[in-house]
Design an enzyme around this catalytic site. Structure first.
Site, PDB file in Angstrom:
ATOM      1  N   LYS A  38      11.434  -5.493  -6.071  1.00  0.00           N
ATOM      2  CA  LYS A  38      11.540  -4.026  -5.822  1.00  0.00           C
ATOM      3  C   LYS A  38      10.471  -3.684  -4.659  1.00  0.00           C
ATOM      4  O   LYS A  38      10.703  -3.112  -3.556  1.00  0.00           O
ATOM      5  CB  LYS A  38      10.945  -3.302  -6.892  1.00  0.00           C
ATOM      6  CG  LYS A  38      12.001  -3.015  -8.025  1.00  0.00           C
ATOM      7  CD  LYS A  38      11.295  -2.243  -9.409  1.00  0.00           C
ATOM      8  CE  LYS A  38      12.409  -2.370 -10.461  1.00  0.00           C
ATOM      9  NZ  LYS A  38      12.030  -2.016 -11.780  1.00  0.00           N
TER      10      LYS A  38
ATOM     11  N   GLN B  58       7.310   0.352 -15.002  1.00  0.00           N
ATOM     12  CA  GLN B  58       8.261  -0.586 -15.459  1.00  0.00           C
ATOM     13  C   GLN B  58       8.260  -0.902 -16.877  1.00  0.00           C
ATOM     14  O   GLN B  58       7.346  -0.927 -17.671  1.00  0.00           O
ATOM     15  CB  GLN B  58       7.704  -2.179 -14.864  1.00  0.00           C
ATOM     16  CG  GLN B  58       8.753  -3.388 -15.307  1.00  0.00           C
ATOM     17  CD  GLN B  58      10.191  -3.107 -14.433  1.00  0.00           C
ATOM     18  OE1 GLN B  58      10.428  -2.544 -13.431  1.00  0.00           O
ATOM     19  NE2 GLN B  58      11.310  -3.523 -15.190  1.00  0.00           N
TER      20      GLN B  58
ATOM     21  N   ASP C  83      13.072   6.901 -11.382  1.00  0.00           N
ATOM     22  CA  ASP C  83      13.941   6.185 -12.382  1.00  0.00           C
ATOM     23  C   ASP C  83      14.778   7.374 -12.791  1.00  0.00           C
ATOM     24  O   ASP C  83      15.709   7.013 -13.537  1.00  0.00           O
ATOM     25  CB  ASP C  83      12.915   5.819 -13.465  1.00  0.00           C
ATOM     26  CG  ASP C  83      12.568   4.095 -13.713  1.00  0.00           C
ATOM     27  OD1 ASP C  83      13.602   3.633 -12.928  1.00  0.00           O
ATOM     28  OD2 ASP C  83      11.691   3.877 -13.940  1.00  0.00           O
TER      29      ASP C  83
HETATM   30  N1  GUN Z   1      13.438  -1.938 -17.050  1.00  0.00           N
HETATM   31  C1  GUN Z   1      14.750  -2.337 -17.260  1.00  0.00           C
HETATM   32  N2  GUN Z   1      15.391  -1.502 -16.439  1.00  0.00           N
HETATM   33  C2  GUN Z   1      14.580  -0.628 -15.877  1.00  0.00           C
HETATM   34  C3  GUN Z   1      14.639   0.485 -14.902  1.00  0.00           C
HETATM   35  O1  GUN Z   1      15.750   0.696 -14.362  1.00  0.00           O
HETATM   36  N3  GUN Z   1      13.704   1.178 -14.703  1.00  0.00           N
HETATM   37  C4  GUN Z   1      12.262   0.575 -15.121  1.00  0.00           C
HETATM   38  N4  GUN Z   1      11.296   1.673 -15.087  1.00  0.00           N
HETATM   39  N5  GUN Z   1      12.133  -0.171 -15.880  1.00  0.00           N
HETATM   40  C5  GUN Z   1      13.282  -0.906 -16.387  1.00  0.00           C
END
Ligand code: GUN
Length: 293
Positions: free
Chosen positions: A54, A98, A121
């Protein structure tokens, strides 16, 4: 006839380039660059890889990107402090915590603490509510990426029957809403659904997001359907090495479908590209450069 393979890597690369151009325009207009903050609690290996990717992608698009790391034993209060600081920081446009979080931290409490205007998100109840009301919202990245793949593949959505297998807050539920917005007739299926293979076989658009390796078999697929495989599962492969497979048995489904995403290289690359898009969108909205409902 074998299915067309929907190339997520190519679609994601073109979206990332579009976002990079948007970032350059934003910089010219405001003198600032969009800032993304990713918060990682603990040492989970898969999460470390995602977070690194990311940050790399954000910097590649010309954004500012920071990672805040907390130890696995961090308290909920410590994480809420970090979120409060990022909410107050004018240089931070997007906040992503996350998931999953360690057991001592309540996921819901953390998500609700994030400023909805910075919730890239799209998990905050305000954004979830706006999405379901048909209002302008930050929408979750993975289902947004799926919609872009369907568009890129030329799949006709109006009036089509879309079956979403999986009802998670991250993928299944927002996926259903985005398909509904695109005028699909949507069915949300899950582990308790009766005769799932027959239901799946009635789908013009079949989205698999269950987290079970190769669960969707070839005889679940309507001939000519678009099949989107959101799963990423590690299974034992040759020579003791793991191999990545989706929730769809790719070879079987590809023999029947009209179009299908591969794993890897399908939905995966789109999620990060859509995160960048959401970060730019949040940055613009926070400076009043676009209309917010
Ligand atoms: N863990 C797995 N997929 C995601 C996501 O799309 N966003 C976040 N914050 N954590 C995740």
């Amino acid at each position: 006839m074998a299915a067309r393979i929907i190339d997520g890597k190519a679609v994601a690369a073109s979206l990332r380039a579009e976002v990079a151009a948007g970032v350059a325009a934003f910089k010219a207009e405001t003198g600032a660059v969009p800032g993304l903050a990713v918060v990682l609690v603990g040492e989970d290996a898969a999460s470390q890889v995602y977070v690194r990717n990311k940050n790399k992608a954000a910097e590649g698009a010309g954004m500012r990107s920071e990672t805040i790391r907390l130890p696995a034993h961090a308290s909920e209060a410590a994480l809420l402090d970090v979120v409060a600081r990022l909410n107050a920081d004018p240089g931070t446009d997007g906040i992503l915590v996350q998931l999953p979080l360690p057991a001592q931290i309540r996921e819901g409490a953390v998500i609700e603490a994030i400023d909805p205007a910075k919730d890239v998100d799209g998990f905050h109840p305000v954004n979830v509510g706006r999405l379901w009301l048909g209002q302008e919202a930050l929408a979750p990245c993975t289902p947004t990426g799926v919609m872009r793949l369907l568009a890129a593949s030329g799949t006709a959505l109006r009036g089509a029957h879309a079956v979403v297998v999986g009802r998670s807050n991250i993928v299944g539920k927002p996926m259903a809403q985005l398909l509904l917005r695109a005028d699909c007739t949507v069915t949300i299926a899950h582990s308790r659904t009766r005769d799932l293979p027959a239901l799946a076989r009635s789908a013009d658009v079949l989205v698999a997001a269950v987290g079970r390796a190769e669960m969707v078999r070839g005889d679940w697929v309507k001939p000519g359907a678009a099949v989107i495989d959101v799963g990423i599962n590690r299974v034992p492969g040759a020579a003791g090495k793991d191999r990545l497979v989706g929730d769809v048995h790719h070879a079987e489904a590809a023999a029947v479908a009209g179009a299908i995403t591969p794993v890897p290289g399908g939905v995966g690359p789109m999620t990060i590209a859509c995160l960048l898009e959401n970060t730019l969108k949040a940055a613009r909205a926070r400076r009043g450069l676009v209309r917010r409902a």
